[in-house]
Design an enzyme around this catalytic site. Structure first.
Site, PDB file in Angstrom:
ATOM      1  N   CYS A   8      -2.101   0.836   8.852  1.00  0.00           N
ATOM      2  CA  CYS A   8      -1.338   1.542   7.822  1.00  0.00           C
ATOM      3  C   CYS A   8      -0.690   2.742   8.509  1.00  0.00           C
ATOM      4  O   CYS A   8      -1.362   3.735   8.818  1.00  0.00           O
ATOM      5  CB  CYS A   8      -2.296   1.966   6.710  1.00  0.00           C
ATOM      6  N   CYS A  36       0.818  -1.220   0.000  1.00  0.00           N
ATOM      7  CA  CYS A  36       0.000   0.000   0.000  1.00  0.00           C
ATOM      8  C   CYS A  36       0.851   1.269   0.000  1.00  0.00           C
ATOM      9  O   CYS A  36       0.324   2.359  -0.175  1.00  0.00           O
ATOM     10  CB  CYS A  36      -0.958   0.004   1.191  1.00  0.00           C
ATOM     11  N   ASP A  87      -4.172 -12.058   4.404  1.00  0.00           N
ATOM     12  CA  ASP A  87      -4.023 -13.311   5.131  1.00  0.00           C
ATOM     13  C   ASP A  87      -3.233 -13.065   6.411  1.00  0.00           C
ATOM     14  O   ASP A  87      -2.054 -13.407   6.518  1.00  0.00           O
ATOM     15  CB  ASP A  87      -3.318 -14.344   4.243  1.00  0.00           C
ATOM     16  N   HIS A 134      -3.792   4.990  10.059  1.00  0.00           N
ATOM     17  CA  HIS A 134      -5.174   4.513  10.139  1.00  0.00           C
ATOM     18  C   HIS A 134      -5.181   2.994  10.192  1.00  0.00           C
ATOM     19  O   HIS A 134      -4.220   2.347   9.775  1.00  0.00           O
ATOM     20  CB  HIS A 134      -5.980   4.985   8.926  1.00  0.00           C
ATOM     21  N   ARG A 151      -5.389  -4.047   8.948  1.00  0.00           N
ATOM     22  CA  ARG A 151      -4.160  -3.465   8.402  1.00  0.00           C
ATOM     23  C   ARG A 151      -3.957  -2.112   9.069  1.00  0.00           C
ATOM     24  O   ARG A 151      -4.676  -1.159   8.813  1.00  0.00           O
ATOM     25  CB  ARG A 151      -4.254  -3.285   6.886  1.00  0.00           C
ATOM     26  N   HIS A 192      -0.390  11.347  15.922  1.00  0.00           N
ATOM     27  CA  HIS A 192      -0.988  10.624  14.800  1.00  0.00           C
ATOM     28  C   HIS A 192       0.010   9.614  14.252  1.00  0.00           C
ATOM     29  O   HIS A 192       1.167   9.945  13.994  1.00  0.00           O
ATOM     30  CB  HIS A 192      -1.367  11.632  13.699  1.00  0.00           C
TER      31      HIS A 192
END
Length: 154
Positions: free
Chosen positions: A130, A74, A122, A114, A128, A111
């Site tokens: 991120c 990503c 899997d 997210h 996730r 911060h």
């Protein structure tokens, strides 16, 4: 009206905006204290395989272990779970016309990124995390000393 639900939680590490600006680089401040996002595929930890603990770059709190990091492709480091449930804080984020869940350091409120669910990776949690590389600092595990290493002899 704000797009983000803010926390009323008192953080263990609290600094003034000026103190944060003095202790962080401008890029770190933008992401950690202003909920910015670093450019995809440019962060120092996006592709690293180094074993260790990832901590908050702002306050040093331990957040993630490398054994929960996975390849999501990503553009940012992805983890399937924080070190412990209370190390991060979750804030509803409705910015950009969508509902997301912001992840913050539970110690200082910085911060991190997210968390997303149900994307089909899997992983044990189907989550996730991120996370911006610039929000983290990796402390590598100590390497075991090799036989014959002069530093291992007394």
């Amino acid at each position: 009206m704000s797009d983000k639900t803010t926390s009323s939680k008192p953080y263990a590490v609290q600094r003034s905006e000026q103190e944060w600006r003095e202790s962080l680089t401008p890029a770190e401040f933008k992401v950690l204290r202003q909920a910015g996002t670093e450019p995809a595929f440019r962060g120092e930890y996006t592709d690293t395989k180094t074993q260790g603990v990832y901590s908050c770059r702002a306050c040093g709190a331990e957040l993630f272990r490398s054994d929960t990091k996975f390849e999501s492709h990503c553009g940012w480091p992805s983890f399937y779970s924080p070190l412990a449930g209370d190390t991060v804080e979750y804030i509803e984020d409705r910015a950009f016309g969508m509902k997301r869940v912001e992840v913050r350091c539970a110690t200082c409120g910085s911060h991190l990124g997210h968390v997303f669910e149900g994307e089909g990776y899997d992983t044990p949690t189907d989550q996730r995390y991120c996370i911006n590389s610039i929000s983290l600092r990796l402390q590598p595990d100590e390497q075991p000393k090799q036989q014959g290493d002069p530093s291992t002899s007394a």
